[in-house]
Design an enzyme around this catalytic site. Structure first.
Site, PDB file in Angstrom:
ATOM      1  N   ASN A  65      32.079  32.852  11.599  1.00  0.00           N
ATOM      2  CA  ASN A  65      32.489  31.822  12.552  1.00  0.00           C
ATOM      3  C   ASN A  65      32.943  30.605  11.744  1.00  0.00           C
ATOM      4  OD1 ASN A  65      32.771  29.941  14.567  1.00  0.00           O
ATOM      5  ND2 ASN A  65      30.587  29.747  15.032  1.00  0.00           N
ATOM      6  N   TRP A  66      34.271  30.461  11.634  1.00  0.00           N
ATOM      7  CA  TRP A  66      34.815  29.368  10.813  1.00  0.00           C
ATOM      8  C   TRP A  66      34.671  28.008  11.498  1.00  0.00           C
ATOM      9  CZ3 TRP A  66      40.184  31.309   8.523  1.00  0.00           C
ATOM     10  CH2 TRP A  66      39.937  32.348   7.625  1.00  0.00           C
ATOM     11  N   LYS A  67      34.301  28.011  12.770  1.00  0.00           N
ATOM     12  CA  LYS A  67      34.220  26.758  13.559  1.00  0.00           C
ATOM     13  C   LYS A  67      35.542  25.988  13.424  1.00  0.00           C
ATOM     14  CE  LYS A  67      29.275  26.896  13.051  1.00  0.00           C
ATOM     15  NZ  LYS A  67      28.010  26.208  13.194  1.00  0.00           N
ATOM     16  N   HIS A  78      28.669  29.412  22.489  1.00  0.00           N
ATOM     17  CA  HIS A  78      28.064  28.889  21.249  1.00  0.00           C
ATOM     18  C   HIS A  78      27.358  27.569  21.563  1.00  0.00           C
ATOM     19  CE1 HIS A  78      27.648  27.191  17.255  1.00  0.00           C
ATOM     20  NE2 HIS A  78      27.738  28.436  16.812  1.00  0.00           N
ATOM     21  N   GLU A  99      20.653  32.518  18.197  1.00  0.00           N
ATOM     22  CA  GLU A  99      20.799  31.433  17.225  1.00  0.00           C
ATOM     23  C   GLU A  99      19.903  30.266  17.619  1.00  0.00           C
ATOM     24  OE1 GLU A  99      24.861  31.486  15.129  1.00  0.00           O
ATOM     25  OE2 GLU A  99      25.236  30.648  17.073  1.00  0.00           O
ATOM     26  N   SER A 135      22.221  29.463   9.650  1.00  0.00           N
ATOM     27  CA  SER A 135      22.099  29.243   8.196  1.00  0.00           C
ATOM     28  C   SER A 135      21.955  30.532   7.390  1.00  0.00           C
ATOM     29  CB  SER A 135      20.931  28.293   7.903  1.00  0.00           C
ATOM     30  OG  SER A 135      21.123  27.065   8.554  1.00  0.00           O
ATOM     31  N   GLY A 194      28.110  30.970   9.862  1.00  0.00           N
ATOM     32  CA  GLY A 194      28.960  29.784   9.973  1.00  0.00           C
ATOM     33  C   GLY A 194      29.326  29.253   8.598  1.00  0.00           C
ATOM     34  N   GLY A 195      28.590  28.255   8.143  1.00  0.00           N
ATOM     35  CA  GLY A 195      28.876  27.562   6.875  1.00  0.00           C
ATOM     36  C   GLY A 195      29.186  28.493   5.715  1.00  0.00           C
TER      37      GLY A 195
HETATM   38  P1  PGA Z   1      25.582  28.300  10.285  1.00  0.00           P
HETATM   39  O1  PGA Z   1      26.317  28.492  11.686  1.00  0.00           O
HETATM   40  O2  PGA Z   1      25.601  29.636   9.593  1.00  0.00           O
HETATM   41  O3  PGA Z   1      26.392  27.246   9.570  1.00  0.00           O
HETATM   42  O4  PGA Z   1      24.199  27.848  10.578  1.00  0.00           O
HETATM   43  C1  PGA Z   1      26.057  29.613  12.487  1.00  0.00           C
HETATM   44  C2  PGA Z   1      26.681  29.394  13.830  1.00  0.00           C
HETATM   45  O5  PGA Z   1      26.681  28.253  14.327  1.00  0.00           O
HETATM   46  O6  PGA Z   1      27.188  30.333  14.441  1.00  0.00           O
END
Ligand code: PGA
Length: 228
Positions: free
Chosen positions: A8-10, A86, A154, A192, A212-213
Site C-alpha cells: 500500500n503505497w498510500k 482503510h 490493522e 508496521s 505500507g511504509g
Molecule cells: P504501515 O502501513 O506498514 O506503514 O504501518 C500499513 C497500512 O496502513 O496499511
C-alpha cells in the site's frame, strides 16, 4: 499456499518518475508469487501488472461525483484488487461503515477483489470495534461474495510505528481467532510490517500482510517478498 503480500503505497511517491522507478525495482521480485501493488489512483494506468490494486473507489459506477473514481473504471484499467475502509480513509475522510458497505458491494459487482481494512484505535475495545465494523461493512453481502473479500486486520495504533508501538504476535493471534469466528475467508495482517517481523504474523496464522511504509523502500520490500 503462498502468503499474499500487498503493498500500500498510500499517497507516495511524489512524482510519476519516482513511481515508475519504484515499480520497476520491485516488480521482478513480485513475480515470484502473488504480490499485489496498490499505487495511488493517478499512477495505476502506468503499470501493466497482473496483481494491481487501487487504494479506494466510489460506490457509484458513473455520474456527477466530482473527484471520484468508480469500480468499473478501475476494472477497465486491468485493476484486480481494491483496498476499502482503510483507517486513514475512515479517520481523515470520515468514511462510515455504511459508505464502506456500499463500496464493497460496488467493487464486488464490478468484479474487483476488495481488501477490507478493519481495526481498533488506541484505547478502544478491539473486539467491539471489529465486531461492529464486520457487521456494518459486510451487511447484506452473500456468503459467496464474502469469499472474494480479503480482510486486513490493522490495529490503528500499530500503523506506521516501526520505532514505536508493536502489535505482538500473541495479541494479533487473539484478534485473528476473534475475526475467524465471524469471517471464513482470507485474513491478513497490517501495521508496521517489515522483513524482520512479518514471520511473527504468518506463524500465528495470518495468510499475508498489508505493507505500507516498508513497501516504499524497494530493497526492504523485495526482502519481505523473498522471505515468505
Ligand atoms: P504501515 O502501513 O506498514 O506503514 O504501518 C500499513 C497500512 O496502513 O496499511
Amino acid at each position: 499456499m503462498k502468503p499474499l503480500i500487498i503493498a500500500n503505497w498510500k499517497c507516495n511517491p511524489k512524482t510519476k518518475k519516482e513511481a515508475i522507478n519504484l515499480f520497476n525495482k520491485v516488480k521482478s521480485a513480485s513475480r515470484r508469487n502473488k504480490t499485489v501493488i496498490c499505487p495511488p489512483l493517478i499512477y495505476l494506468s502506468l503499470f501493466n501488472y497482473a496483481f494491481l490494486g487501487a487504494q479506494n473507489c466510489h460506490w457509484q459506477n458513473s455520474g456527477a461525483y466530482t473527484g471520484e473514481v468508480s469500480p468499473t473504471m478501475l476494472k477497465s484499467l486491468g485493476v484486480v484488487y481494491v483496498i476499502i475502509g482503510h483507517s486513514e480513509r475512515r479517520n481523515y475522510f470520515k468514511e462510515t461503515d455504511e459508505m464502506i458497505n456500499k463500496k464493497l458491494k460496488a467493487a464486488l459487482n464490478a468484479g474487483l477483489m476488495p481488501i477490507l481494512c478493519i481495526g481498533e484505535k488506541k484505547g478502544e475495545d478491539a473486539n467491539l470495534v471489529v465486531e461492529n465494523q464486520l457487521s456494518g461493512d459486510l451487511n447484506g453481502i452473500s456468503e459467496k461474495d464474502r469469499d472474494k473479500i480479503i480482510i486486513a486486520y490493522e490495529p490503528v495504533w500499530a500503523i506506521s510505528t516501526s520505532d514505536g508501538e508493536i502489535c505482538y504476535a500473541e495479541y494479533a493471534k487473539k484478534m485473528l481467532d476473534f475475526i475467524k469466528q465471524r469471517f471464513n475467508g482470507k485474513i491478513i495482517y497490517g501495521g508496521s510490517v517489515d522483513s524482520k517481523i512479518i514471520k511473527n504474523y504468518l506463524e500465528v496464522g495470518y495468510q499475508g500482510a498489508l505493507v505500507g511504509g516498508a513497501s516504499l523502500k524497494a530493497d526492504e520490500f523485495i526482502k519481505i517478498v523473498k522471505s515468505v
